[in-house]
Design a protein around this motif. Structure first.
Motif, mmCIF file in Angstrom:
data_model
loop_
_atom_site.group_PDB
_atom_site.id
_atom_site.type_symbol
_atom_site.label_atom_id
_atom_site.label_comp_id
_atom_site.label_asym_id
_atom_site.label_seq_id
_atom_site.Cartn_x
_atom_site.Cartn_y
_atom_site.Cartn_z
ATOM 1 N N HIS A 45 0.829 -1.204 0.000
ATOM 2 C CA HIS A 45 0.000 0.000 0.000
ATOM 3 C C HIS A 45 0.863 1.253 0.000
ATOM 4 O O HIS A 45 2.022 1.238 0.414
ATOM 5 C CB HIS A 45 -0.982 0.009 1.173
ATOM 6 N N ALA A 46 0.284 2.315 -0.504
ATOM 7 C CA ALA A 46 0.972 3.595 -0.605
ATOM 8 C C ALA A 46 1.306 4.144 0.780
ATOM 9 O O ALA A 46 0.647 3.816 1.770
ATOM 10 C CB ALA A 46 0.097 4.594 -1.357
ATOM 11 N N ILE A 47 2.306 4.991 0.813
ATOM 12 C CA ILE A 47 2.678 5.668 2.057
ATOM 13 C C ILE A 47 1.484 6.519 2.517
ATOM 14 O O ILE A 47 0.868 7.225 1.721
ATOM 15 C CB ILE A 47 3.920 6.548 1.850
ATOM 16 N N HIS A 48 1.158 6.394 3.778
ATOM 17 C CA HIS A 48 0.051 7.134 4.374
ATOM 18 C C HIS A 48 0.304 7.255 5.870
ATOM 19 O O HIS A 48 1.294 6.728 6.372
ATOM 20 C CB HIS A 48 -1.288 6.423 4.113
ATOM 21 N N GLN A 66 9.076 -2.740 5.196
ATOM 22 C CA GLN A 66 8.283 -1.757 5.917
ATOM 23 C C GLN A 66 9.023 -0.431 5.933
ATOM 24 O O GLN A 66 10.259 -0.409 6.018
ATOM 25 C CB GLN A 66 8.073 -2.235 7.358
ATOM 26 N N THR A 67 8.273 0.668 5.860
ATOM 27 C CA THR A 67 8.844 1.983 6.138
ATOM 28 C C THR A 67 8.059 2.579 7.298
ATOM 29 O O THR A 67 6.863 2.326 7.443
ATOM 30 C CB THR A 67 8.771 2.940 4.927
ATOM 31 N N VAL A 68 8.742 3.347 8.114
ATOM 32 C CA VAL A 68 8.117 4.094 9.209
ATOM 33 C C VAL A 68 8.865 5.418 9.301
ATOM 34 O O VAL A 68 10.066 5.439 9.574
ATOM 35 C CB VAL A 68 8.190 3.345 10.560
ATOM 36 N N ASP A 89 4.179 8.800 8.685
ATOM 37 C CA ASP A 89 4.037 8.114 7.398
ATOM 38 C C ASP A 89 4.619 6.712 7.475
ATOM 39 O O ASP A 89 5.658 6.493 8.120
ATOM 40 C CB ASP A 89 4.757 8.885 6.295
ATOM 41 N N HIS A 90 3.962 5.766 6.782
ATOM 42 C CA HIS A 90 4.439 4.381 6.772
ATOM 43 C C HIS A 90 3.860 3.649 5.563
ATOM 44 O O HIS A 90 2.883 4.096 4.960
ATOM 45 C CB HIS A 90 4.064 3.656 8.068
ATOM 46 N N SER A 91 4.491 2.530 5.215
ATOM 47 C CA SER A 91 4.000 1.679 4.128
ATOM 48 C C SER A 91 4.481 0.253 4.363
ATOM 49 O O SER A 91 5.450 0.019 5.084
ATOM 50 C CB SER A 91 4.492 2.184 2.772
ATOM 51 N N THR A 92 3.779 -0.692 3.737
ATOM 52 C CA THR A 92 4.112 -2.107 3.841
ATOM 53 C C THR A 92 4.066 -2.692 2.438
ATOM 54 O O THR A 92 3.124 -2.429 1.692
ATOM 55 C CB THR A 92 3.093 -2.853 4.734
#
Length: 140
Positions: A45-48, A66-68, A89-92
């Motif tokens: 999913h997009a960064i949100h 993962q981003t955080v 912001d985060h994404s998987t």
């Protein structure tokens, strides 16, 4: 209260499915959301962010990235947990060949309602199994 997944609707997006088992919309008095999220292979999913809630992700099965916040993307795998602070912001993204299965919580609950506003959102009624349709690959 006992909640059975078969008696709960499923949210379907182009990157995965979400089944919210406990949330303020369905259980009076609850202050949290808990559900299972499945990210399809090769999808994410997009960064949100969630300005009103913190999030915890626990990897039941699979592997991904993962981003955080401002962190570099980091690998996640079965048994890992990720904490996402409120408003960050985060994404998987699923990097594996099998489904990436997560238990996801929001505190306070209610953030799951925001998925309904996404353009690819669909809700499958309780008792019906959603199917994943793979995109056709371009001819080589």
């Amino acid at each position: 209260m006992h909640v059975e997944p078969e008696k709960t609707p499923t949210m379907v997006l182009d990157w995965g499915t979400l089944k919210w088992l406990v949330n303020p919309s369905t259980i009076e008095g609850t202050e949290t959301t808990v559900g299972e999220v499945i990210v399809y292979p090769g999808r994410g999913h997009a960064i949100h962010n969630h300005p009103n809630a913190q999030e915890v992700l626990y990897v039941i099965e699979g592997e991904g990235v993962q981003t955080v916040g401002d962190s570099d993307p980091f690998p996640i795998k079965t048994g890992d947990a990720v904490f996402v602070p409120r408003g960050v912001d985060h994404s998987t993204f699923n990097t594996g060949w099998r489904a990436l299965r997560l238990i996801v919580t929001y505190s306070p609950g209610g953030e799951e309602r925001n998925f309904r506003s996404l353009p690819d959102y669909e809700e499958v009624p309780a008792g019906i199994t959603p199917t994943w349709v793979r995109e056709a690959r371009p001819a080589e």
